[in-house]
Design an enzyme around this catalytic site. Sequence first.
Site, short mmCIF file in Angstrom:
data_model
loop_
_atom_site.label_atom_id
_atom_site.label_comp_id
_atom_site.label_asym_id
_atom_site.label_seq_id
_atom_site.Cartn_x
_atom_site.Cartn_y
_atom_site.Cartn_z
N HIS A 64 -6.94 -5.72 3.09
CA HIS A 64 -5.76 -5.10 3.43
C HIS A 64 -5.38 -6.00 4.39
O HIS A 64 -5.86 -6.80 5.23
CB HIS A 64 -6.09 -3.81 4.27
CG HIS A 64 -6.53 -2.88 3.54
ND1 HIS A 64 -6.18 -1.61 3.01
CD2 HIS A 64 -7.96 -2.55 2.96
CE1 HIS A 64 -6.82 -0.74 2.38
NE2 HIS A 64 -8.05 -1.18 2.33
N ASN B 297 -12.70 -3.40 3.54
CA ASN B 297 -14.00 -2.40 3.74
C ASN B 297 -14.81 -2.48 2.67
O ASN B 297 -14.65 -2.37 1.21
CB ASN B 297 -13.11 -1.07 3.50
CG ASN B 297 -12.19 -0.77 4.80
OD1 ASN B 297 -12.36 -1.52 5.68
ND2 ASN B 297 -10.85 -0.37 4.10
N HIS C 174 -10.82 -5.38 -2.66
CA HIS C 174 -9.63 -5.72 -2.07
C HIS C 174 -9.69 -5.83 -0.49
O HIS C 174 -10.31 -5.75 0.03
CB HIS C 174 -8.84 -4.42 -2.65
CG HIS C 174 -9.17 -3.29 -1.99
ND1 HIS C 174 -10.11 -2.56 -2.48
CD2 HIS C 174 -8.82 -2.51 -0.83
CE1 HIS C 174 -10.49 -1.36 -1.59
NE2 HIS C 174 -9.53 -1.40 -0.72
N ASP D 165 0.84 -1.24 0.10
CA ASP D 165 -0.06 -0.05 -0.07
C ASP D 165 0.70 1.26 0.09
O ASP D 165 1.78 1.38 0.81
CB ASP D 165 -0.95 -0.17 1.02
CG ASP D 165 -2.01 1.09 1.20
OD1 ASP D 165 -1.70 2.17 1.03
OD2 ASP D 165 -3.17 0.74 1.26
N ILE D 166 0.61 2.27 -0.77
CA ILE D 166 1.37 3.54 -0.90
C ILE D 166 1.06 4.52 0.30
O ILE D 166 1.98 5.38 0.55
CB ILE D 166 1.28 4.22 -2.14
CG1 ILE D 166 -0.27 4.67 -2.35
CG2 ILE D 166 1.69 3.37 -3.23
CD1 ILE D 166 -0.74 5.57 -3.37
#
Length: 113
Positions: A102, A87, A100, A30-31
């Site tokens: 996390h 989410n 997606h 993740d950025i």
Amino acid sequence: MSDCIFCKIAAGELPSEMVYQDERVVAFKDIRPVAPVHILIIPRKHIPDLTAITEEDAELIGHLHLVAVKVARELGLADRGFRLVNNCKQEGGQVIYHLHYHLLGGRQLRNLC
């Protein structure tokens, strides 16, 4: 979808720091990490959110979870623990409408419930 940022990452059209990829799933850093380890795991197939999965996606979703465990092991999180978060939609905090997860770890995470 042509304007989906995650579809573009999965297709190699946008740069990312990949940690895993196969024909169905990709995982990348993740950025904007919220933990020392913060990996995004996505299907290559565009699915807008968790409520859009179908019976046809059952094997893909199972594979995605197996990939999450594989990545957690490779990153040294499996024994210490990690969190896998999805989410879903606006009130669930979803920002990018491509399914997606996390994968979070590398420190003690606060209890959510």
